[in-house]
Enzyme design. Structure first.
Site, PDB file in Angstrom:
ATOM      1  N   LYS A  98       7.497  19.759  60.293  1.00 20.22           N
ATOM      2  CA  LYS A  98       6.978  18.396  60.384  1.00 20.22           C
ATOM      3  C   LYS A  98       5.927  18.320  61.479  1.00 20.22           C
ATOM      4  O   LYS A  98       6.084  18.919  62.550  1.00 20.22           O
ATOM      5  CB  LYS A  98       8.114  17.410  60.659  1.00 20.22           C
ATOM      6  CG  LYS A  98       9.068  17.229  59.492  1.00 20.22           C
ATOM      7  CD  LYS A  98      10.168  16.240  59.842  1.00 20.22           C
ATOM      8  CE  LYS A  98      11.012  15.909  58.604  1.00 20.22           C
ATOM      9  NZ  LYS A  98      11.690  17.092  58.050  1.00 20.22           N
ATOM     10  N   ASP A 132       5.866  19.221  55.833  1.00 22.88           N
ATOM     11  CA  ASP A 132       6.717  18.166  55.297  1.00 22.88           C
ATOM     12  C   ASP A 132       6.083  16.801  55.514  1.00 22.88           C
ATOM     13  O   ASP A 132       5.415  16.563  56.530  1.00 22.88           O
ATOM     14  CB  ASP A 132       8.087  18.182  55.993  1.00 22.88           C
ATOM     15  CG  ASP A 132       9.071  19.096  55.302  1.00 22.88           C
ATOM     16  OD1 ASP A 132       8.890  19.367  54.108  1.00 22.88           O
ATOM     17  OD2 ASP A 132      10.025  19.549  55.961  1.00 22.88           O
ATOM     18  N   MET A 133       6.293  15.904  54.561  1.00 24.39           N
ATOM     19  CA  MET A 133       5.801  14.539  54.700  1.00 24.39           C
ATOM     20  C   MET A 133       6.863  13.699  55.418  1.00 24.39           C
ATOM     21  O   MET A 133       8.057  13.859  55.181  1.00 24.39           O
ATOM     22  CB  MET A 133       5.494  13.933  53.333  1.00 24.39           C
ATOM     23  CG  MET A 133       4.727  12.617  53.403  1.00 24.39           C
ATOM     24  SD  MET A 133       3.155  12.729  54.285  1.00 24.39           S
ATOM     25  CE  MET A 133       2.185  13.743  53.167  1.00 24.39           C
ATOM     26  N   ARG A 182       4.916  20.200  46.961  1.00 26.22           N
ATOM     27  CA  ARG A 182       6.315  19.864  46.727  1.00 26.22           C
ATOM     28  C   ARG A 182       6.383  18.369  46.453  1.00 26.22           C
ATOM     29  O   ARG A 182       5.932  17.561  47.273  1.00 26.22           O
ATOM     30  CB  ARG A 182       7.179  20.212  47.945  1.00 26.22           C
ATOM     31  CG  ARG A 182       8.664  19.825  47.774  1.00 26.22           C
ATOM     32  CD  ARG A 182       9.411  19.862  49.098  1.00 26.22           C
ATOM     33  NE  ARG A 182       9.396  21.188  49.684  1.00 26.22           N
ATOM     34  CZ  ARG A 182       9.577  21.427  50.981  1.00 26.22           C
ATOM     35  NH1 ARG A 182       9.740  20.419  51.828  1.00 26.22           N
ATOM     36  NH2 ARG A 182       9.568  22.667  51.445  1.00 26.22           N
ATOM     37  N   LYS A 185      11.224  12.469  45.923  1.00 24.15           N
ATOM     38  CA  LYS A 185      11.317  11.015  45.733  1.00 24.15           C
ATOM     39  C   LYS A 185      10.995  10.278  47.027  1.00 24.15           C
ATOM     40  O   LYS A 185      10.337   9.252  47.018  1.00 24.15           O
ATOM     41  CB  LYS A 185      12.707  10.635  45.221  1.00 24.15           C
ATOM     42  CG  LYS A 185      12.957  11.071  43.791  1.00 24.15           C
ATOM     43  CD  LYS A 185      14.274  10.531  43.250  1.00 24.15           C
ATOM     44  CE  LYS A 185      14.507  10.996  41.818  1.00 24.15           C
ATOM     45  NZ  LYS A 185      15.771  10.484  41.254  1.00 24.15           N
TER      46      LYS A 185
END
Length: 305
Positions: A98, A132-133, A182, A185
């Protein structure tokens, strides 16, 4: 009820007292069940077990929202060491991280400096690094960083979240890079002004994004435990003659292990997200908030021998 459950676990994820208790007492209980270990070295044996059974891995040193330059430098050095150990141990593993762990909330130049060191090492060893978001307020900054590094490095990918209204356009804008993406949801609590509040709308948008990404020729990771999403992807690939080498499924360590192995037997690439570190509590609560059925999967994982 689902919204109440989600809010409850998101509330627990931010409880400092419970997080501190988990750090001090829960690491050994969680290791080998929902996290690899309290450090990367202790996670290697679990990664090898997964690899031996045909499962690929991505690892993530848990911890985010770092507000100390010194800590970001420590995280950078640890990530570099992890990449080198992946190469040395010949593990089938990628790395996820992150941007807030590298200083996104401190200074842009600091993030770029830290990420450059990591990607230089990743390129040398051929280890993919996935950005990563995080929550929506950090989304644009994260995408901008990805775009900047994608122009120079090949071993870099990122994550897009189906619950955000903006994601369809983000996916279209990133198409020029033919990125490794990637699709998830989404696990953060967001305002209805920026995110779909209803699960059914998130699911439909998720399917739309999967189709858009695969038909655009992107290598796509579908990160979901949802059988309907998995079957949708399989049928989409068959209908459009999309080879299995263009996508993979991803699931969390300790959840739906039987399904993971079944997908491998069916000829699909399956990657397991293996987090490690002491800051596992917040991560675990957010995973439970994502989908109520994760609660039963997690319980089975926690009590298995």
């Amino acid at each position: 009820m689902e919204a109440i459950t989600r809010d409850f676990f998101l509330f627990l994820s931010k409880n400092n007292m419970l997080n501190n208790i988990a750090k001090k007492r829960g690491g050994s209980f969680a290791a080998g069940k929902i996290i690899g270990g309290t450090d990367f070295q202790s996670s290697i044996k679990f990664i090898k077990q997964l690899n031996d059974s045909g499962l690929s891995v991505t690892v993530d040193h848990l911890g985010e929202f770092v507000d100390s330059k010194k800590v970001t430098q420590e995280r950078t050095a640890e990530c570099i060491e992890t990449i080198e150990m992946i190469s040395r141990e010949k593990l089938d593993s990628q790395v996820s991280l992150k941007m807030t762990s590298l200083g996104l909330d401190i200074d842009h130049a600091l993030v770029i400096e830290n990420m450059t060191k990591i990607l230089d090492t990743a390129e040398k060893h051929g280890v993919m690094v996935t950005i990563d978001m995080e929550d929506e307020v950090r989304c644009q900054a994260t995408i901008d960083i990805f775009r900047q590094f994608k122009e120079k490095y090949s071993c870099i990918s990122t994550v897009l979240q189906a619950y955000l209204f903006r994601t369809e356009k983000d996916l279209d804008d990133l198409g020029q890079f033919k990125p490794f993406l990637r699709l998830v949801k989404g696990a953060y609590k967001e305002s209805p002004e920026v995110a779909f509040p209803e699960k059914k709308d998130v699911d439909e948008n998720y399917k739309k994004l999967i189709k858009q990404s695969l038909l655009n020729g992107n290598y796509t990771a579908i990160a979901s435990h949802d059988d309907k999403i998995i079957e949708f992807t399989k049928e989409l690939a068959k209908k459009h003659n999309i080879p299995n080498t263009q996508f993979e499924f991803q699931m969390l360590y300790g959840m739906r292990s039987k399904t993971q192995h079944e997908l491998v037997k069916q000829g699909y690439k399956m990657r397991v997200y293996v987090p490690y570190g002491l800051d596992w509590y917040g991560y675990f609560m957010r995973r439970l908030a994502e989908r109520p059925s994760n609660i039963s999967f997690a319980f089975k994982g926690m009590v298995r021998s």
